[in-house]
Design a protein around this motif. Structure first.
Motif, PDB file in Angstrom:
ATOM      1  N   PHE A  17       0.820  -1.185   0.000  1.00 15.94           N
ATOM      2  CA  PHE A  17       0.000   0.000   0.000  1.00 15.94           C
ATOM      3  C   PHE A  17       0.866   1.252   0.000  1.00 15.94           C
ATOM      4  O   PHE A  17       1.928   1.287   0.547  1.00 15.94           O
ATOM      5  N   ALA A  18       0.361   2.315  -0.577  1.00 15.91           N
ATOM      6  CA  ALA A  18       0.948   3.636  -0.409  1.00 15.91           C
ATOM      7  C   ALA A  18      -0.198   4.568  -0.081  1.00 15.91           C
ATOM      8  O   ALA A  18      -1.248   4.521  -0.682  1.00 15.91           O
ATOM      9  N   SER A  19      -0.005   5.446   0.896  1.00 12.76           N
ATOM     10  CA  SER A  19      -1.111   6.261   1.382  1.00 12.76           C
ATOM     11  C   SER A  19      -1.089   7.651   0.773  1.00 12.76           C
ATOM     12  O   SER A  19      -0.047   8.155   0.376  1.00 12.76           O
ATOM     13  N   CYS A  20      -2.259   8.257   0.723  1.00  5.56           N
ATOM     14  CA  CYS A  20      -2.376   9.624   0.226  1.00  5.56           C
ATOM     15  C   CYS A  20      -2.692  10.596   1.351  1.00  5.56           C
ATOM     16  O   CYS A  20      -3.121  11.715   1.109  1.00  5.56           O
ATOM     17  N   ILE A  21      -2.500  10.156   2.589  1.00  3.34           N
ATOM     18  CA  ILE A  21      -2.824  11.003   3.731  1.00  3.34           C
ATOM     19  C   ILE A  21      -1.762  12.080   3.874  1.00  3.34           C
ATOM     20  O   ILE A  21      -0.570  11.825   3.730  1.00  3.34           O
ATOM     21  N   PHE A 148     -20.142  -5.650   2.073  1.00  5.40           N
ATOM     22  CA  PHE A 148     -19.710  -4.975   0.856  1.00  5.40           C
ATOM     23  C   PHE A 148     -20.409  -3.627   0.765  1.00  5.40           C
ATOM     24  O   PHE A 148     -21.626  -3.528   0.959  1.00  5.40           O
ATOM     25  N   VAL A 149     -19.631  -2.600   0.474  1.00  3.93           N
ATOM     26  CA  VAL A 149     -20.142  -1.230   0.494  1.00  3.93           C
ATOM     27  C   VAL A 149     -19.657  -0.506  -0.757  1.00  3.93           C
ATOM     28  O   VAL A 149     -18.557  -0.757  -1.242  1.00  3.93           O
ATOM     29  N   ARG A 150     -20.479   0.406  -1.262  1.00 11.96           N
ATOM     30  CA  ARG A 150     -20.016   1.360  -2.270  1.00 11.96           C
ATOM     31  C   ARG A 150     -20.185   2.760  -1.690  1.00 11.96           C
ATOM     32  O   ARG A 150     -21.285   3.156  -1.319  1.00 11.96           O
ATOM     33  N   GLY A 151     -19.093   3.479  -1.589  1.00 12.62           N
ATOM     34  CA  GLY A 151     -19.155   4.806  -0.993  1.00 12.62           C
ATOM     35  C   GLY A 151     -17.781   5.442  -0.965  1.00 12.62           C
ATOM     36  O   GLY A 151     -16.897   5.112  -1.758  1.00 12.62           O
ATOM     37  N   ASN A 152     -17.597   6.358  -0.036  1.00 13.07           N
ATOM     38  CA  ASN A 152     -16.327   7.065   0.099  1.00 13.07           C
ATOM     39  C   ASN A 152     -15.324   6.169   0.812  1.00 13.07           C
ATOM     40  O   ASN A 152     -15.542   5.734   1.935  1.00 13.07           O
ATOM     41  N   PHE A 153     -14.228   5.894   0.130  1.00 18.44           N
ATOM     42  CA  PHE A 153     -13.194   5.046   0.713  1.00 18.44           C
ATOM     43  C   PHE A 153     -11.883   5.815   0.721  1.00 18.44           C
ATOM     44  O   PHE A 153     -11.274   6.040  -0.310  1.00 18.44           O
ATOM     45  N   LYS A 154     -11.486   6.280   1.883  1.00 19.20           N
ATOM     46  CA  LYS A 154     -10.230   7.020   2.057  1.00 19.20           C
ATOM     47  C   LYS A 154     -10.128   8.171   1.073  1.00 19.20           C
ATOM     48  O   LYS A 154      -9.088   8.404   0.446  1.00 19.20           O
ATOM     49  N   GLY A 155     -11.240   8.898   0.942  1.00 18.10           N
ATOM     50  CA  GLY A 155     -11.259  10.083   0.104  1.00 18.10           C
ATOM     51  C   GLY A 155     -11.675   9.849  -1.332  1.00 18.10           C
ATOM     52  O   GLY A 155     -11.853  10.810  -2.084  1.00 18.10           O
ATOM     53  N   ALA A 156     -11.811   8.578  -1.724  1.00 20.00           N
ATOM     54  CA  ALA A 156     -12.224   8.265  -3.100  1.00 20.00           C
ATOM     55  C   ALA A 156     -13.719   7.952  -3.115  1.00 20.00           C
ATOM     56  O   ALA A 156     -14.135   6.926  -2.565  1.00 20.00           O
ATOM     57  N   PRO A 157     -14.557   8.808  -3.723  1.00 26.99           N
ATOM     58  CA  PRO A 157     -16.007   8.568  -3.721  1.00 26.99           C
ATOM     59  C   PRO A 157     -16.403   7.432  -4.647  1.00 26.99           C
ATOM     60  O   PRO A 157     -15.663   7.055  -5.566  1.00 26.99           O
ATOM     61  N   GLU A 158     -17.573   6.861  -4.384  1.00 31.47           N
ATOM     62  CA  GLU A 158     -18.153   5.817  -5.227  1.00 31.47           C
ATOM     63  C   GLU A 158     -17.176   4.653  -5.466  1.00 31.47           C
ATOM     64  O   GLU A 158     -17.023   4.161  -6.582  1.00 31.47           O
ATOM     65  N   THR A 159     -16.546   4.243  -4.386  1.00 34.38           N
ATOM     66  CA  THR A 159     -15.597   3.138  -4.454  1.00 34.38           C
ATOM     67  C   THR A 159     -16.208   1.888  -3.837  1.00 34.38           C
ATOM     68  O   THR A 159     -16.820   1.955  -2.763  1.00 34.38           O
ATOM     69  N   ALA A 160     -16.040   0.757  -4.497  1.00 37.90           N
ATOM     70  CA  ALA A 160     -16.519  -0.516  -3.955  1.00 37.90           C
ATOM     71  C   ALA A 160     -15.459  -1.065  -3.005  1.00 37.90           C
ATOM     72  O   ALA A 160     -14.302  -1.227  -3.379  1.00 37.90           O
ATOM     73  N   PHE A 161     -15.872  -1.345  -1.766  1.00 37.57           N
ATOM     74  CA  PHE A 161     -14.925  -1.896  -0.804  1.00 37.57           C
ATOM     75  C   PHE A 161     -15.631  -2.858   0.137  1.00 37.57           C
ATOM     76  O   PHE A 161     -16.861  -2.926   0.199  1.00 37.57           O
ATOM     77  N   ILE A 162     -14.831  -3.621   0.862  1.00 36.49           N
ATOM     78  CA  ILE A 162     -15.347  -4.572   1.844  1.00 36.49           C
ATOM     79  C   ILE A 162     -14.886  -4.133   3.225  1.00 36.49           C
ATOM     80  O   ILE A 162     -13.780  -3.625   3.396  1.00 36.49           O
ATOM     81  N   SER A 163     -15.766  -4.309   4.193  1.00 33.09           N
ATOM     82  CA  SER A 163     -15.469  -3.978   5.581  1.00 33.09           C
ATOM     83  C   SER A 163     -15.540  -5.265   6.401  1.00 33.09           C
ATOM     84  O   SER A 163     -16.559  -5.941   6.414  1.00 33.09           O
ATOM     85  N   ILE A 164     -14.431  -5.622   7.068  1.00 29.46           N
ATOM     86  CA  ILE A 164     -14.365  -6.801   7.919  1.00 29.46           C
ATOM     87  C   ILE A 164     -14.590  -6.361   9.363  1.00 29.46           C
ATOM     88  O   ILE A 164     -13.882  -5.490   9.867  1.00 29.46           O
ATOM     89  N   GLN A 165     -15.572  -6.965  10.011  1.00 29.57           N
ATOM     90  CA  GLN A 165     -15.954  -6.559  11.362  1.00 29.57           C
ATOM     91  C   GLN A 165     -15.936  -7.760  12.302  1.00 29.57           C
ATOM     92  O   GLN A 165     -16.032  -8.905  11.868  1.00 29.57           O
ATOM     93  N   THR A 166     -15.794  -7.458  13.575  1.00 26.07           N
ATOM     94  CA  THR A 166     -15.862  -8.506  14.579  1.00 26.07           C
ATOM     95  C   THR A 166     -16.754  -8.083  15.733  1.00 26.07           C
ATOM     96  O   THR A 166     -16.735  -6.928  16.161  1.00 26.07           O
ATOM     97  N   GLU A 167     -17.558  -9.018  16.181  1.00 24.64           N
ATOM     98  CA  GLU A 167     -18.291  -8.873  17.444  1.00 24.64           C
ATOM     99  C   GLU A 167     -17.435  -9.586  18.479  1.00 24.64           C
ATOM    100  O   GLU A 167     -17.340 -10.811  18.486  1.00 24.64           O
ATOM    101  N   VAL A 168     -16.799  -8.816  19.344  1.00 17.24           N
ATOM    102  CA  VAL A 168     -15.783  -9.347  20.245  1.00 17.24           C
ATOM    103  C   VAL A 168     -16.408  -9.796  21.558  1.00 17.24           C
ATOM    104  O   VAL A 168     -17.132  -9.035  22.202  1.00 17.24           O
ATOM    105  N   SER A 169     -16.124 -11.022  21.935  1.00 21.54           N
ATOM    106  CA  SER A 169     -16.423 -11.472  23.291  1.00 21.54           C
ATOM    107  C   SER A 169     -15.189 -11.181  24.138  1.00 21.54           C
ATOM    108  O   SER A 169     -14.152 -11.833  23.999  1.00 21.54           O
TER     109      SER A 169
END
Length: 364
Positions: A17-21, A148-169
């Motif tokens: 990866f290379a960041s644009c931040i 799966f989401v389409r939206g703003n991803f790190k400043g890039a609008p209308e981008t298809a991305f996946i979000s991995i989540q955890t419900e933590v015990s």
């Protein structure tokens, strides 16, 4: 932006990866080379790794690339080191160098609760030690999901991305505990199947990477103030691309660490937010838990962890992806060979890949 890319992460270290931040620049003293150490031992039945490299000094000699001499700011692997983990029970286990700067300890070596362990590194007569740590007694459990989401991803609008989540015990204890989540990915890559007289398919290709190297997910169980033992975390997000055409795994490790390790990663997180990636050399020196036993003033970057880990996996298939995915490696009769991406022709074009199926690939 001034970035010094390096192998600076636990587990497998492969920067993609290379960041644009926008960054806040902190000058890094390049008068002397600094040792970078990254490694972990834990309770899992797996190979353990330590990665060694050095930052670039102002007077570094040019590097021969095989064709010409180059000068750059990239840290270089440290070769020929002696790397041993030592326990307070007088146990000693030696890491073997399996690649430039990459040292491995086989999965047959087990580590015990209640024993303090430290790392000893000897490089050209210099001896480096880590501060001893005990393996934590507790760790939580993750229940993984993805969206799966389409939206703003790190400043890039209308981008298809996946979000991995955890419900933590979370651990049920009154004792303080500290958690971090590490996420890596592995996916099957379809090489181009060119017609041939024997109808022989191309070899299997499995690619490994880190989906979200900028993210450092931490949890302070002592300061959380949660009245329940459940907590929800986003542990990784990444753009949806051709790698989702086949089975695509996300391996999530919940890591129970010491307070000292937690404080270290908190400092790294602050700097990553300003510089862009956990794989960047910190622009201001962050002392970890390693030191030169003859020169305690020498700055050593990185951290050697003794951790307890809970690991879960989740995967997607092409049928799960709600977006159109172009098949860039599909054979086309009139398409010249040089018009195929190199990654369609050879699995080795990926920096971290193999033709061997991971032993856990069909466990789920």
């Amino acid at each position: 932006m001034n970035k010094h890319i390096t192998t600076f992460c636990l587990a497998l270290i492969f920067l993609m990866f290379a960041s644009c931040i926008d960054q806040i620049t902190f000058p890094l003293d390049k008068g002397t080379e600094k040792l970078i150490v990254s490694g972990q031992i834990n309770n899992l039945d797996e190979d353990k790794f330590v990665f060694l490299s050095e930052t670039t000094s102002a007077n570094r000699e040019p590097l021969y690339s095989g064709q010409y001499l180059v000068l750059n700011d990239l840290p270089r692997p440290v070769r020929g080191a002696q790397v041993v983990v030592i326990g307070s029970d007088n146990s000693q286990s030696r890491f073997n160098e399996i690649g430039p700067g990459k040292y491995m300890l086989g999965r047959e070596v087990k580590f015990k609760s209640g024993v303090e362990y430290h790392l000893e590194i000897i490089i050209q007569g210099k001896r480096y030690l880590s501060i001893p740590e005990k393996m934590p007694d507790i760790v939580g459990e993750d229940e993984l999901s993805y969206e799966f989401v389409r939206g703003n991803f790190k400043g890039a609008p209308e981008t298809a991305f996946i979000s991995i989540q955890t419900e933590v015990s979370l651990p049920e204890t009154i004792e303080p505990y500290y958690l971090r989540w590490d996420v890596d990915e592995a996916y099957y890559w379809n090489l181009t199947f060119f017609p041939n007289p024997f109808n022989k398919a191309p070899p299997d290709c499995y690619v490994f990477d880190f989906p979200d190297p900028e993210r450092i997910a931490l949890f302070n169980g002592q300061a959380s103030g949660f009245s329940t033992n459940q907590n929800r975390q986003i542990v990784a997000q990444r753009v949806v691309d051709e790698s989702f055409l086949s089975r695509h795994y996300f391996n999530v490790r919940q890591v129970s660490i010491s307070r000292e390790s937690f404080d270290y990663w908190q400092k790294v997180k602050v700097l990553v937010n300003n510089t862009g990636s956990v794989f960047d050399t910190p622009p201001a020196p962050i002392r970890g838990n390693l030191y030169n036993d003859k020169d305690p003033e020498e700055v050593v970057l990185g951290y050697f962890e003794v951790a307890k880990v809970s690991q879960k996996r989740i995967y997607t298939t092409r049928a799960d992806v709600p977006f159109f995915l172009p098949e860039i490696c599909t054979y086309e009769r009139n398409r010249p060979l040089d018009k195929y991406p190199k990654t369609c022709l050879r699995c080795s074009e990926f920096p971290n890949s193999t033709n061997d199926t991971p032993h856990w690939w069909f466990d789920q």
